[in-house]
Write an enzyme that holds these catalytic residues in place. Sequence first.
Site, PDB file in Angstrom:
ATOM      1  CB  CYS A  94      38.825  31.632  44.608  1.00  0.00           C
ATOM      2  SG  CYS A  94      39.955  32.662  43.639  1.00  0.00           S
TER       3      CYS A  94
ATOM      4  CG  HIS B 181      35.162  33.882  44.325  1.00  0.00           C
ATOM      5  ND1 HIS B 181      35.859  34.890  44.948  1.00  0.00           N
ATOM      6  CD2 HIS B 181      35.933  33.486  43.265  1.00  0.00           C
ATOM      7  CE1 HIS B 181      36.995  35.094  44.312  1.00  0.00           C
ATOM      8  NE2 HIS B 181      37.060  34.261  43.291  1.00  0.00           N
TER       9      HIS B 181
ATOM     10  CG  ASN C 254      38.963  37.767  42.314  1.00  0.00           C
ATOM     11  OD1 ASN C 254      39.026  37.321  43.462  1.00  0.00           O
ATOM     12  ND2 ASN C 254      39.049  36.981  41.255  1.00  0.00           N
TER      13      ASN C 254
END
Length: 327
Positions: free
Chosen positions: A114, A254, A284
């Site tokens: 991520c 994020h 996501n």
Amino acid sequence: MSRSSRILGFGHHAPGRKVANAEIESNLGLEPGWIEKRTGIRSRFWATDEDTLSGLAAQAGDMALANAGIDRSDIGLLLLATSTPDHLLPPSAPLVAHKLGLGRAGAVDLTGACAGFIYALMFADGFTRLHGKPALIIAANILSRRINPAERASSVLFADAAGALVIGPCEDPDRGVLGASVDSDGSRYGLIQIPAGGSNVPFQSGLDLGQTRMTMTDGREVFARAVDMMTACSKDALAAARTQPQDIDRFVPHQANARIFDAVGRSLGIADHAIVKTIADYGNSSAATIPLSLSLAHQMEPFRPGEKILLAAAGAGLSGGALVVGT
């Protein structure tokens, strides 16, 4: 050497299959509204059988290059942040560079999960300052093919998408990366992982589904660690940039979970209206969420010269980081 870099172009791409929460909630036996209440996600995009990681990445990169309005032969480096390359070997970045017609530009994958885009942009900024050449940074993932459909923790979150940024050399010291902070915590290495596929557990017959798909062992600890890491890195990056939280025009975190970035924003004292949020419609997509969000935000309200943007991420590894960027 150039004194700094500047953003020249933005791009993004999502595959064509839009998946609403109702489909996943039905498959998992969850009550309607369960996913949105806990994650902030209403829908996400998943790849079709025809989609490839390199294809998604190339489409986002093509948009960013067109937006930048520069000759493709000027690009000196392509960095591809991905956890789902087309193959374990070779890297996908050279193929993406070929699809984009970048000639002999350097091209390499970065597997930072991520936080991959944070690291890629930081490295690209250094390359551009040193060599005076533009760089293309792409983050892309097809996580739908790595979801364990029987595991609630991961199957409700993850999505497929790509985002891209073109940066170029600049002599204005108030542009480009103004402050950076990176962090890791290998003691929490196994919190989010795909057990099989590396050299420790190669793919072979007899593996069960859980070994070949993504698993999250403790969602509450992931939440707490992500908030702590993103907050700490953001404070350090702001200090390095000699910038106060109230001076940040837009915070682009994020998009892991709405509750995570809302908690980070509150901890930093950043107003809610300054937080760029795309998780509701896009879910996501790991490293791709930040460049995707940047591109979407630029479409809605173009970044003005002189804006200061805070980027922050944390994820598997654990690995994280934050950047303050001047536009």
